[in-house]
Write a protein that holds these residues in place. Sequence first.
Motif, PDB file in Angstrom:
ATOM      1  N   SER A   1     -10.964   6.256  10.518  1.00  0.00           N
ATOM      2  CA  SER A   1     -10.073   7.408  10.523  1.00  0.00           C
ATOM      3  C   SER A   1      -8.776   7.011   9.820  1.00  0.00           C
ATOM      4  O   SER A   1      -8.302   5.882   9.979  1.00  0.00           O
ATOM      5  CB  SER A   1      -9.777   7.873  11.955  1.00  0.00           C
ATOM      6  N   TYR A   2      -8.212   7.929   9.041  1.00  0.00           N
ATOM      7  CA  TYR A   2      -7.004   7.606   8.277  1.00  0.00           C
ATOM      8  C   TYR A   2      -6.348   8.896   7.798  1.00  0.00           C
ATOM      9  O   TYR A   2      -6.845  10.001   8.052  1.00  0.00           O
ATOM     10  CB  TYR A   2      -7.333   6.708   7.084  1.00  0.00           C
ATOM     11  N   ARG A   3      -5.230   8.774   7.119  1.00  0.00           N
ATOM     12  CA  ARG A   3      -4.594   9.912   6.463  1.00  0.00           C
ATOM     13  C   ARG A   3      -4.518   9.635   4.969  1.00  0.00           C
ATOM     14  O   ARG A   3      -4.308   8.494   4.553  1.00  0.00           O
ATOM     15  CB  ARG A   3      -3.178  10.161   7.002  1.00  0.00           C
ATOM     16  N   LYS A   4      -4.701  10.688   4.192  1.00  0.00           N
ATOM     17  CA  LYS A   4      -4.528  10.561   2.742  1.00  0.00           C
ATOM     18  C   LYS A   4      -3.301  11.369   2.339  1.00  0.00           C
ATOM     19  O   LYS A   4      -3.060  12.466   2.844  1.00  0.00           O
ATOM     20  CB  LYS A   4      -5.769  11.044   1.984  1.00  0.00           C
ATOM     21  N   GLY A   5      -2.522  10.788   1.455  1.00  0.00           N
ATOM     22  CA  GLY A   5      -1.254  11.429   1.113  1.00  0.00           C
ATOM     23  C   GLY A   5      -0.935  11.392  -0.364  1.00  0.00           C
ATOM     24  O   GLY A   5      -1.784  11.065  -1.201  1.00  0.00           O
ATOM     25  N   VAL A   6       0.320  11.705  -0.667  1.00  0.00           N
ATOM     26  CA  VAL A   6       0.749  11.837  -2.068  1.00  0.00           C
ATOM     27  C   VAL A   6       1.883  10.876  -2.396  1.00  0.00           C
ATOM     28  O   VAL A   6       2.540  11.020  -3.423  1.00  0.00           O
ATOM     29  CB  VAL A   6       1.165  13.288  -2.370  1.00  0.00           C
ATOM     30  N   GLY A   7       2.141   9.889  -1.543  1.00  0.00           N
ATOM     31  CA  GLY A   7       3.125   8.861  -1.857  1.00  0.00           C
ATOM     32  C   GLY A   7       4.537   9.392  -1.954  1.00  0.00           C
ATOM     33  O   GLY A   7       5.007  10.166  -1.118  1.00  0.00           O
ATOM     34  N   ILE A   8       5.215   9.010  -3.013  1.00  0.00           N
ATOM     35  CA  ILE A   8       6.623   9.343  -3.183  1.00  0.00           C
ATOM     36  C   ILE A   8       6.846  10.850  -3.324  1.00  0.00           C
ATOM     37  O   ILE A   8       7.920  11.366  -3.019  1.00  0.00           O
ATOM     38  CB  ILE A   8       7.204   8.583  -4.403  1.00  0.00           C
ATOM     39  N   ARG A   9       5.812  11.570  -3.744  1.00  0.00           N
ATOM     40  CA  ARG A   9       5.946  13.023  -3.855  1.00  0.00           C
ATOM     41  C   ARG A   9       6.014  13.700  -2.489  1.00  0.00           C
ATOM     42  O   ARG A   9       6.335  14.891  -2.398  1.00  0.00           O
ATOM     43  CB  ARG A   9       4.780  13.593  -4.668  1.00  0.00           C
ATOM     44  N   GLY A  10       5.755  12.950  -1.439  1.00  0.00           N
ATOM     45  CA  GLY A  10       5.878  13.491  -0.101  1.00  0.00           C
ATOM     46  C   GLY A  10       7.311  13.519   0.414  1.00  0.00           C
ATOM     47  O   GLY A  10       7.570  14.039   1.502  1.00  0.00           O
TER      48      GLY A  10
ATOM     49  N   ASN B   1      11.337   7.956   2.776  1.00  0.00           N
ATOM     50  CA  ASN B   1      10.597   6.684   2.901  1.00  0.00           C
ATOM     51  C   ASN B   1       9.174   6.726   2.348  1.00  0.00           C
ATOM     52  O   ASN B   1       8.446   5.734   2.460  1.00  0.00           O
ATOM     53  CB  ASN B   1      10.563   6.178   4.350  1.00  0.00           C
ATOM     54  N   GLY B   2       8.724   7.839   1.772  1.00  0.00           N
ATOM     55  CA  GLY B   2       7.412   7.847   1.146  1.00  0.00           C
ATOM     56  C   GLY B   2       7.412   7.007  -0.122  1.00  0.00           C
ATOM     57  O   GLY B   2       8.376   7.029  -0.902  1.00  0.00           O
ATOM     58  N   ALA B   3       6.358   6.247  -0.352  1.00  0.00           N
ATOM     59  CA  ALA B   3       6.285   5.380  -1.533  1.00  0.00           C
ATOM     60  C   ALA B   3       4.855   5.294  -2.031  1.00  0.00           C
ATOM     61  O   ALA B   3       3.904   5.375  -1.253  1.00  0.00           O
ATOM     62  CB  ALA B   3       6.802   3.981  -1.205  1.00  0.00           C
ATOM     63  N   ASN B   4       4.712   5.133  -3.349  1.00  0.00           N
ATOM     64  CA  ASN B   4       3.399   4.944  -3.948  1.00  0.00           C
ATOM     65  C   ASN B   4       2.920   3.512  -3.728  1.00  0.00           C
ATOM     66  O   ASN B   4       3.698   2.636  -3.319  1.00  0.00           O
ATOM     67  CB  ASN B   4       3.456   5.232  -5.451  1.00  0.00           C
ATOM     68  N   ALA B   5       1.645   3.286  -4.013  1.00  0.00           N
ATOM     69  CA  ALA B   5       1.149   1.909  -4.023  1.00  0.00           C
ATOM     70  C   ALA B   5       1.957   1.119  -5.039  1.00  0.00           C
ATOM     71  O   ALA B   5       2.493   1.673  -6.007  1.00  0.00           O
ATOM     72  CB  ALA B   5      -0.334   1.892  -4.379  1.00  0.00           C
ATOM     73  N   GLU B   6       2.070  -0.172  -4.836  1.00  0.00           N
ATOM     74  CA  GLU B   6       2.967  -0.999  -5.643  1.00  0.00           C
ATOM     75  C   GLU B   6       2.684  -0.865  -7.133  1.00  0.00           C
ATOM     76  O   GLU B   6       1.536  -0.914  -7.581  1.00  0.00           O
ATOM     77  CB  GLU B   6       2.841  -2.455  -5.212  1.00  0.00           C
ATOM     78  N   SER B   7       3.746  -0.693  -7.915  1.00  0.00           N
ATOM     79  CA  SER B   7       3.623  -0.484  -9.353  1.00  0.00           C
ATOM     80  C   SER B   7       3.379  -1.809 -10.070  1.00  0.00           C
ATOM     81  O   SER B   7       3.561  -2.899  -9.501  1.00  0.00           O
ATOM     82  CB  SER B   7       4.903   0.157  -9.907  1.00  0.00           C
ATOM     83  N   LEU B   8       3.007  -1.715 -11.357  1.00  0.00           N
ATOM     84  CA  LEU B   8       2.789  -2.921 -12.152  1.00  0.00           C
ATOM     85  C   LEU B   8       4.076  -3.738 -12.258  1.00  0.00           C
ATOM     86  O   LEU B   8       4.059  -4.969 -12.177  1.00  0.00           O
ATOM     87  CB  LEU B   8       2.292  -2.539 -13.552  1.00  0.00           C
ATOM     88  N   GLU B   9       5.216  -3.038 -12.475  1.00  0.00           N
ATOM     89  CA  GLU B   9       6.496  -3.735 -12.613  1.00  0.00           C
ATOM     90  C   GLU B   9       6.844  -4.479 -11.324  1.00  0.00           C
ATOM     91  O   GLU B   9       7.329  -5.614 -11.355  1.00  0.00           O
ATOM     92  CB  GLU B   9       7.599  -2.742 -12.974  1.00  0.00           C
TER      93      GLU B   9
ATOM     94  N   LEU C   1       0.834  -1.189   0.000  1.00  0.00           N
ATOM     95  CA  LEU C   1       0.000   0.000   0.000  1.00  0.00           C
ATOM     96  C   LEU C   1       0.878   1.252   0.000  1.00  0.00           C
ATOM     97  O   LEU C   1       2.098   1.175   0.192  1.00  0.00           O
ATOM     98  CB  LEU C   1      -0.905  -0.007   1.233  1.00  0.00           C
ATOM     99  N   GLN C   2       0.260   2.388  -0.227  1.00  0.00           N
ATOM    100  CA  GLN C   2       0.992   3.641  -0.187  1.00  0.00           C
ATOM    101  C   GLN C   2       1.534   3.880   1.218  1.00  0.00           C
ATOM    102  O   GLN C   2       0.851   3.638   2.214  1.00  0.00           O
ATOM    103  CB  GLN C   2       0.077   4.792  -0.586  1.00  0.00           C
ATOM    104  N   THR C   3       2.783   4.316   1.306  1.00  0.00           N
ATOM    105  CA  THR C   3       3.391   4.608   2.602  1.00  0.00           C
ATOM    106  C   THR C   3       3.745   6.089   2.693  1.00  0.00           C
ATOM    107  O   THR C   3       3.945   6.762   1.683  1.00  0.00           O
ATOM    108  CB  THR C   3       4.663   3.772   2.837  1.00  0.00           C
ATOM    109  N   ALA C   4       3.830   6.564   3.927  1.00  0.00           N
ATOM    110  CA  ALA C   4       4.056   7.989   4.176  1.00  0.00           C
ATOM    111  C   ALA C   4       5.528   8.278   4.388  1.00  0.00           C
ATOM    112  O   ALA C   4       6.264   7.470   4.964  1.00  0.00           O
ATOM    113  CB  ALA C   4       3.262   8.436   5.404  1.00  0.00           C
ATOM    114  N   SER C   5       5.956   9.450   3.943  1.00  0.00           N
ATOM    115  CA  SER C   5       7.308   9.905   4.237  1.00  0.00           C
ATOM    116  C   SER C   5       7.373  10.411   5.674  1.00  0.00           C
ATOM    117  O   SER C   5       6.354  10.722   6.295  1.00  0.00           O
ATOM    118  CB  SER C   5       7.727  11.006   3.264  1.00  0.00           C
ATOM    119  N   GLU C   6       8.595  10.486   6.187  1.00  0.00           N
ATOM    120  CA  GLU C   6       8.814  10.896   7.567  1.00  0.00           C
ATOM    121  C   GLU C   6       9.861  11.999   7.611  1.00  0.00           C
ATOM    122  O   GLU C   6      10.792  12.019   6.805  1.00  0.00           O
ATOM    123  CB  GLU C   6       9.281   9.708   8.408  1.00  0.00           C
TER     124      GLU C   6
END
Length: 482
Positions: free
Chosen positions: A248-257, A285-293, A87-92
């Motif tokens: 409750s959750y957070r929404k983010g921008v993935g690797i752009r964070g 450490n921010g990352a998008n949801a897993e890519s097709l590759e 899943l998408q992860t947040a940067s720190e």
Amino acid sequence: MATIDYSNRDYDSIKADLLARASEIIPEWTIRESSDFGVLLVDLWAYMGDVLHYYVDKAAGEAFITTATQRESLLSLASLFDYSPQLQTASEATVTVSGAGVPAGQTVTIPAGTVFVAPATSETPIVYFSSTASASASASVNPTIPVVEGEPVNNETVGSSNGTANQRFVLFYSGVIGDSVRVFVEEGTVLNGSPSLVEYQYVNKLIDSAFNDKVFTIATTANNETEIVFGNGINGKIPNAGQDIIVSYRKGVGIRGNVPVNAITQIQNSPSQYVFVSGSTAAINGANAESLESLRANIPNSFATQDRAVSLSDYKALVLNVAGVAKGTASYSSGTVTIYAAPFTTNYLTYGSGSLSVNSELRDAIVAYYEPRQMVGASVTAASAINLTAVNVTATVNVLPGYIASNVSENVVTALDTLFEFDNVFFDQTLSKGEIYRKIMDVPGVNYVSVSLPNTETVSSGQYGLLKKGTYTITTVGGVTG
């Protein structure tokens, strides 16, 4: 009688087969000009057959991991192989807050959950961060506060349980950060006329849960929607009918964070007009949801390892399943497996350090991931840094007449950069001088080139390191100058 070859599937072959068949059945029809109505009908049938065969081939390809092109297909295959996509992860990052304006003798409390903002730039969108710990600021105390990327969404009612198995509830926003999701069901003791909230716990797989475990898991759709999935009464409890589901959750921008140093500059709804952001570290450490590759690579790896780490190849295959890890490998010595994991890095072409640091949170996550998957008595650790080998390039480029030499030089730099983009480097990589030569020769306007650096035929990253961009010294000869 003409035999139709049913393996002929393109327009020209279908048309030729139809005309050959027509010559057998209607020999008196000999006109083959495109203006003839019969030829027009043949053209239309051949066109239709070509299009149908194209979609038949595409549909067949979606059934296999290596040829699937649609995210929905790969997610279905992942489910078939019991693989949970990342899943998408947040940067720190950390933010330093100045209390210089706080009146003497007073203290301002900055509570956990305070939202900090990195304003939008020409290259990045606005990025929100939430503090994970409270702090106090005063005229003499400027606290450093840990923050994680993501804009909070609190107490979203996603629906009511209907009492059936495997219920799914879609969250309203996209870009959901997986580890931020908290799920509550209104099934507790009635207080003041309404039931209290009972929190359900996240599990990676429902099949590992008992019938009465209050658990949920998360699924993502091809449209980047996030679904909350409950159990079936055998693996995981079914929420009672009529009970509201609140998330409750957070929404983010993935690797752009992964914003640079001092990009976080504002406090949203600041607790005091006297405190302000004085600086921030780079977010990592921010990352998008897993890519097709990544799905194509990890689904077979997960199936091959059966989600167990036994051999060294298992450790290497499973490391990419850890959220926040972009690429990795492993080594073994004296009973301990060491994981070398590179976090997602957005500014890799301009990364100045000779090593890529791996923070303690990601190292802890790696160790925790392997703990239930490895054999009893085995131990695992994660390296704190990845060694980077800079590749310096010195070349003399002969430019063809009519081409602007400065433009050709810029295009050579751009072409070389593709060799060292983060997605194109990997552990134990060997880059040959020939690859550098060919990259430069592919640039329009280059007549020939002499590469003097690297001064060896190959450059290696080392078994547990990565290559990175060094310095370029590009000299042009010929072309249009001045």
